[in-house]
Design a protein around this motif. Structure first.
Motif, PDB file in Angstrom:
ATOM      1  N   ALA A 179       0.837  -1.206   0.000  1.00 50.37           N
ATOM      2  CA  ALA A 179       0.000   0.000   0.000  1.00 50.37           C
ATOM      3  C   ALA A 179       0.872   1.256   0.000  1.00 50.37           C
ATOM      4  O   ALA A 179       0.623   2.213  -0.747  1.00 50.37           O
ATOM      5  N   TYR A 180       1.898   1.241   0.828  1.00 47.32           N
ATOM      6  CA  TYR A 180       2.788   2.401   0.960  1.00 47.32           C
ATOM      7  C   TYR A 180       3.449   2.745  -0.369  1.00 47.32           C
ATOM      8  O   TYR A 180       3.424   3.912  -0.810  1.00 47.32           O
ATOM      9  N   PHE A 181       4.025   1.754  -1.039  1.00 45.51           N
ATOM     10  CA  PHE A 181       4.739   2.037  -2.285  1.00 45.51           C
ATOM     11  C   PHE A 181       3.774   2.354  -3.430  1.00 45.51           C
ATOM     12  O   PHE A 181       4.123   3.088  -4.357  1.00 45.51           O
ATOM     13  N   SER A 182       2.556   1.836  -3.380  1.00 44.07           N
ATOM     14  CA  SER A 182       1.558   2.195  -4.390  1.00 44.07           C
ATOM     15  C   SER A 182       1.253   3.687  -4.327  1.00 44.07           C
ATOM     16  O   SER A 182       1.256   4.391  -5.350  1.00 44.07           O
ATOM     17  N   TYR A 183       0.994   4.187  -3.113  1.00 37.75           N
ATOM     18  CA  TYR A 183       0.714   5.615  -2.946  1.00 37.75           C
ATOM     19  C   TYR A 183       1.945   6.467  -3.258  1.00 37.75           C
ATOM     20  O   TYR A 183       1.835   7.570  -3.819  1.00 37.75           O
ATOM     21  N   LEU A 184       3.136   5.975  -2.905  1.00 39.09           N
ATOM     22  CA  LEU A 184       4.368   6.728  -3.164  1.00 39.09           C
ATOM     23  C   LEU A 184       4.604   6.890  -4.664  1.00 39.09           C
ATOM     24  O   LEU A 184       4.959   7.976  -5.133  1.00 39.09           O
ATOM     25  N   ILE A 185       4.387   5.843  -5.426  1.00 29.79           N
ATOM     26  CA  ILE A 185       4.606   5.902  -6.880  1.00 29.79           C
ATOM     27  C   ILE A 185       3.654   6.899  -7.528  1.00 29.79           C
ATOM     28  O   ILE A 185       4.053   7.712  -8.380  1.00 29.79           O
ATOM     29  N   VAL A 186       2.381   6.882  -7.120  1.00 31.17           N
ATOM     30  CA  VAL A 186       1.407   7.836  -7.666  1.00 31.17           C
ATOM     31  C   VAL A 186       1.837   9.266  -7.348  1.00 31.17           C
ATOM     32  O   VAL A 186       1.750  10.165  -8.191  1.00 31.17           O
TER      33      VAL A 186
ATOM     34  N   LYS B 229     -12.501   4.373 -11.506  1.00 32.34           N
ATOM     35  CA  LYS B 229     -11.665   3.594 -10.582  1.00 32.34           C
ATOM     36  C   LYS B 229     -12.508   2.984  -9.464  1.00 32.34           C
ATOM     37  O   LYS B 229     -12.400   1.782  -9.155  1.00 32.34           O
ATOM     38  N   ILE B 230     -13.362   3.800  -8.849  1.00 33.16           N
ATOM     39  CA  ILE B 230     -14.203   3.320  -7.744  1.00 33.16           C
ATOM     40  C   ILE B 230     -15.142   2.220  -8.225  1.00 33.16           C
ATOM     41  O   ILE B 230     -15.332   1.207  -7.539  1.00 33.16           O
ATOM     42  N   GLY B 231     -15.716   2.390  -9.420  1.00 34.64           N
ATOM     43  CA  GLY B 231     -16.622   1.371  -9.962  1.00 34.64           C
ATOM     44  C   GLY B 231     -15.928   0.027 -10.148  1.00 34.64           C
ATOM     45  O   GLY B 231     -16.468  -1.027  -9.776  1.00 34.64           O
ATOM     46  N   ILE B 232     -14.712   0.056 -10.710  1.00 33.65           N
ATOM     47  CA  ILE B 232     -13.957  -1.188 -10.913  1.00 33.65           C
ATOM     48  C   ILE B 232     -13.577  -1.810  -9.575  1.00 33.65           C
ATOM     49  O   ILE B 232     -13.657  -3.037  -9.399  1.00 33.65           O
ATOM     50  N   GLN B 233     -13.171  -0.971  -8.610  1.00 35.90           N
ATOM     51  CA  GLN B 233     -12.806  -1.489  -7.289  1.00 35.90           C
ATOM     52  C   GLN B 233     -13.992  -2.187  -6.625  1.00 35.90           C
ATOM     53  O   GLN B 233     -13.845  -3.252  -6.019  1.00 35.90           O
ATOM     54  N   ILE B 234     -15.167  -1.588  -6.732  1.00 34.42           N
ATOM     55  CA  ILE B 234     -16.368  -2.185  -6.122  1.00 34.42           C
ATOM     56  C   ILE B 234     -16.665  -3.544  -6.734  1.00 34.42           C
ATOM     57  O   ILE B 234     -16.902  -4.534  -6.029  1.00 34.42           O
ATOM     58  N   ILE B 235     -16.652  -3.610  -8.068  1.00 33.20           N
ATOM     59  CA  ILE B 235     -16.972  -4.854  -8.767  1.00 33.20           C
ATOM     60  C   ILE B 235     -16.006  -5.975  -8.375  1.00 33.20           C
ATOM     61  O   ILE B 235     -16.423  -7.101  -8.050  1.00 33.20           O
ATOM     62  N   LEU B 236     -14.706  -5.658  -8.368  1.00 29.68           N
ATOM     63  CA  LEU B 236     -13.713  -6.683  -8.067  1.00 29.68           C
ATOM     64  C   LEU B 236     -13.686  -7.045  -6.582  1.00 29.68           C
ATOM     65  O   LEU B 236     -13.429  -8.202  -6.226  1.00 29.68           O
ATOM     66  N   LEU B 237     -13.977  -6.064  -5.709  1.00 30.92           N
ATOM     67  CA  LEU B 237     -14.005  -6.359  -4.276  1.00 30.92           C
ATOM     68  C   LEU B 237     -15.165  -7.268  -3.913  1.00 30.92           C
ATOM     69  O   LEU B 237     -15.034  -8.175  -3.085  1.00 30.92           O
ATOM     70  N   LEU B 238     -16.322  -7.024  -4.512  1.00 29.15           N
ATOM     71  CA  LEU B 238     -17.492  -7.857  -4.229  1.00 29.15           C
ATOM     72  C   LEU B 238     -17.237  -9.312  -4.641  1.00 29.15           C
ATOM     73  O   LEU B 238     -17.783 -10.238  -4.038  1.00 29.15           O
TER      74      LEU B 238
ATOM     75  N   TYR C 149     -13.835 -10.706  -5.154  1.00 24.32           N
ATOM     76  CA  TYR C 149     -12.610 -11.307  -4.630  1.00 24.32           C
ATOM     77  C   TYR C 149     -12.243 -10.882  -3.202  1.00 24.32           C
ATOM     78  O   TYR C 149     -11.488 -11.580  -2.527  1.00 24.32           O
ATOM     79  N   LYS C 150     -12.688  -9.702  -2.755  1.00 22.09           N
ATOM     80  CA  LYS C 150     -12.355  -9.180  -1.410  1.00 22.09           C
ATOM     81  C   LYS C 150     -10.839  -9.190  -1.165  1.00 22.09           C
ATOM     82  O   LYS C 150     -10.373  -9.569  -0.094  1.00 22.09           O
ATOM     83  N   ASN C 151     -10.096  -8.775  -2.172  1.00 24.47           N
ATOM     84  CA  ASN C 151      -8.633  -8.827  -2.115  1.00 24.47           C
ATOM     85  C   ASN C 151      -8.046  -7.414  -2.060  1.00 24.47           C
ATOM     86  O   ASN C 151      -8.197  -6.642  -3.003  1.00 24.47           O
ATOM     87  N   PRO C 152      -7.349  -7.057  -0.971  1.00 26.02           N
ATOM     88  CA  PRO C 152      -6.794  -5.696  -0.860  1.00 26.02           C
ATOM     89  C   PRO C 152      -5.720  -5.400  -1.897  1.00 26.02           C
ATOM     90  O   PRO C 152      -5.535  -4.244  -2.276  1.00 26.02           O
ATOM     91  N   TYR C 153      -5.012  -6.430  -2.369  1.00 30.04           N
ATOM     92  CA  TYR C 153      -3.973  -6.198  -3.371  1.00 30.04           C
ATOM     93  C   TYR C 153      -4.583  -5.717  -4.687  1.00 30.04           C
ATOM     94  O   TYR C 153      -4.036  -4.835  -5.356  1.00 30.04           O
ATOM     95  N   ILE C 154      -5.715  -6.301  -5.060  1.00 31.08           N
ATOM     96  CA  ILE C 154      -6.393  -5.874  -6.286  1.00 31.08           C
ATOM     97  C   ILE C 154      -6.844  -4.417  -6.150  1.00 31.08           C
ATOM     98  O   ILE C 154      -6.694  -3.611  -7.070  1.00 31.08           O
ATOM     99  N   TRP C 155      -7.369  -4.076  -4.968  1.00 29.91           N
ATOM    100  CA  TRP C 155      -7.826  -2.707  -4.700  1.00 29.91           C
ATOM    101  C   TRP C 155      -6.677  -1.717  -4.873  1.00 29.91           C
ATOM    102  O   TRP C 155      -6.823  -0.664  -5.495  1.00 29.91           O
TER     103      TRP C 155
ATOM    104  N   GLU D 128      -5.798   1.408  -7.638  1.00 30.58           N
ATOM    105  CA  GLU D 128      -5.410   2.756  -7.192  1.00 30.58           C
ATOM    106  C   GLU D 128      -4.164   3.222  -7.942  1.00 30.58           C
ATOM    107  O   GLU D 128      -4.113   4.349  -8.449  1.00 30.58           O
ATOM    108  N   LEU D 129      -3.175   2.368  -8.005  1.00 35.06           N
ATOM    109  CA  LEU D 129      -1.908   2.698  -8.653  1.00 35.06           C
ATOM    110  C   LEU D 129      -2.097   2.926 -10.153  1.00 35.06           C
ATOM    111  O   LEU D 129      -1.613   3.921 -10.715  1.00 35.06           O
ATOM    112  N   THR D 130      -2.802   2.035 -10.801  1.00 39.21           N
ATOM    113  CA  THR D 130      -2.994   2.100 -12.254  1.00 39.21           C
ATOM    114  C   THR D 130      -3.689   3.382 -12.677  1.00 39.21           C
ATOM    115  O   THR D 130      -3.254   4.073 -13.609  1.00 39.21           O
ATOM    116  N   PHE D 131      -4.774   3.726 -11.989  1.00 35.72           N
ATOM    117  CA  PHE D 131      -5.533   4.909 -12.385  1.00 35.72           C
ATOM    118  C   PHE D 131      -4.785   6.199 -12.047  1.00 35.72           C
ATOM    119  O   PHE D 131      -4.954   7.208 -12.744  1.00 35.72           O
TER     120      PHE D 131
END
Length: 512
Positions: free
Chosen positions: A128-135, A169-178, A180-186, A190-193
């Motif tokens: 999470a830390y490095f994802s936010y740092l890269i953005v 971004k939020i729409g894709i996160q919601i769909i994939l979380l419902l 897979y419930k995977n924080p890495y995907i979330w 975040e990083l990609t967008f």
């Protein structure tokens, strides 16, 4: 003046449309994020964002200094000077990007110590830390030209692309979380967008300013032609210190004196405040570049009149929304997340007080920036010192409530006492007593509105809106908004010349 008003209205309209869309998406998604990822992870993301926000100190206020320097060449349509200034900006931001990257990697070694109380796996904390740092780093290396749009009153382009990317971004996160419930995907989303947004906005800037051939490598050479920029950067850096201290330390201190779960509870309320804050900021701060251009013209009487108008509308909107938040926020939390997430009334009052002080002080800051009045470097240092000291002492003695007293105390002393005096004596060249009289009237309006509505709420509305469901909340909120608007507008119109002039100006502009 009409051109400035039209641009400000366009910015406000675009900001408001996207604000409403993103508002719904954000609150809907946060409930899903908390349910799918847990209080601890959501609290982690908030804390990490605030830690990385502290790195913005390395930015040194360069964007503010460049924006101030751009007002005059934009007013004169001096393309050569604009190109040189953007080249300087790119050169300086590239240097700062390397500094932020270095600080980021050093701080990474401290994460196991910082989050030693957290039950989360260290791998997800680092990811999470490095994802936010890269953005964050992409902003420094690729997104520096955005300041030109802001200074040119074309910030609506930034809003359109940034908020569109956010919504998708939020729409894709919601769909994939419902699924897979995977924080890495979330976090990957975040990083990609964050990266995609940078490239799209730069493409649009090239389309709007095809003549802008800025070259980062020549920025160092051009810098010698603008000796005022380093001076302003040094002054603004100290102001950034106070700003970062106010905006980015609260959740860190809350975590230090409690837990990531409490951070999540607080951030649920703070999210509401931030969204309301963003509404006011996006609508009213769209006038910042117009104010800069107005000051560049040098008509003192017009500057003073516009200041009084914007001050009146800022107080009107802040009074209205502060009271609506106070009376509605707990009902919303219950409907949105449940009664378990309710905080005490004292904490709510402190949260709203900080919001009120921040928003009502912003108009003075806008005019200080437009006048280039950055040299009171002792003030932000004092503000940061008061904020941090009171937060630490208060947090130790009273926990969350004590932490919240930090920004409130510092804003009262510096933002609402010193800065108006500084603006009036050095910028507007008027007696600050005028300001004190105006603010006293607006404060009386706030309390009269509060007491009138409290009587109405306790004797009438509570009988009709006692249910704790979504439809009852909606009806109560709109009724509250309507009644408080009517009371506040009547009182402001009666006591404020600035408010009357502003409403007439906006009415004429919209009519045309």
């Amino acid at each position: 003046m009409e051109s400035r008003v039209k641009k400000s209205v366009t910015n406000a309209q675009v900001n408001f449309i996207f604000y409403i869309i993103l508002l719904v998406a954000t609150f809907f998604s946060r409930k899903i994020f908390i349910n799918s990822l847990g209080d601890e992870f959501v609290g982690l993301t908030s804390t990490l964002q605030n830690i990385l926000g502290l790195f913005n100190l390395a930015e040194l206020g360069i964007s503010s200094a460049i924006a101030f320097s751009l007002y005059k060449p934009l007013f004169e349509n001096n393309k050569k000077s604009i190109t040189e200034l953007i080249s300087i900006f790119g050169y300086l931001y590239k240097k700062i990007g390397y500094i932020v990257a270095g600080i980021g990697f050093i701080v990474a070694f401290s994460l196991p110590i910082i989050f030693n109380k957290s039950p989360l796996d260290l791998k997800i904390i680092y990811f999470a830390y490095f994802s936010y740092l890269i953005v964050s780093l992409f902003t420094y290396f690729f997104n520096y030209k955005q300041t030109l749009l802001t200074a040119d009153q074309k910030e609506y382009y930034v809003t359109i692309y940034y908020q569109s990317a956010n919504i998708i971004k939020i729409g894709i996160q919601i769909i994939l979380l419902l699924r897979y419930k995977n924080p890495y995907i979330w976090l990957i989303i975040e990083l990609t967008f964050g990266i995609i947004y940078c490239f799209i906005l730069n493409y649009k800037i090239r389309k709007i300013y095809p003549w802008l051939q800025s070259t980062v490598n020549q920025g160092k050479e051009y810098l010698t032609n603008y000796p005022e920029i380093p001076k302003h950067i040094k002054q603004i850096f100290v102001h950034k210190l106070a700003s970062v201290a106010l905006l980015n330390t609260s959740s860190i201190f809350i975590y230090a004196f409690s837990s990531l779960s409490i951070v999540t509870y607080f951030m649920n309320y703070n999210l509401i405040i931030l969204k309301v804050d963003a509404l006011i900021t996006q609508i009213l701060n769209s006038t910042s570049a117009g104010i800069g251009n107005l000051v560049a013209e040098g008509n003192k009487l017009k500057i003073k009149n516009v200041f009084n108008e914007l001050l009146a509308i800022r107080y009107f909107i802040t009074i209205l929304l502060s009271l609506c938040i106070y009376f509605c926020i707990n009902r919303f939390i219950v409907v949105w997340l449940g009664e378990n997430y309710i905080l005490s009334n004292n904490i709510i009052i402190l949260i709203i007080a900080a919001f009120y002080l921040k928003q009502t002080g912003e108009i003075v800051d806008q005019f200080l920036r437009a006048h280039g009045l950055f040299y009171d470097i002792w003030a932000p240092l004092t503000e940061a010192g008061i904020n941090i000291s009171v937060s630490i002492v208060g947090g130790t003695l009273w926990g969350l409530q004590g932490v919240l007293w930090g920004p409130i105390t510092s804003m009262i002393i510096i933002v609402h006492i010193w800065k108006p005096y500084f603006l009036y004596t050095k910028g507007l060249k008027s007696s600050v007593i005028e300001y004190c009289i105006i603010i006293s009237k607006y404060t009386i309006v706030f309390f009269i509105t509060y007491f009138i509505f409290k009587i109405i709420d306790a004797n009438v509305l509570i009988l009709y809106f006692s249910d704790k469901d979504f439809s009852s909340f909606i009806l109560y909120s709109f009724t509250t908004l309507g009644v408080i608007t009517l009371i506040t507008m009547s009182l402001m119109y009666a006591c404020s010349i600035g408010f009357r002039n502003f409403t007439e100006r906006i009415y004429k502009t919209i009519s045309k």
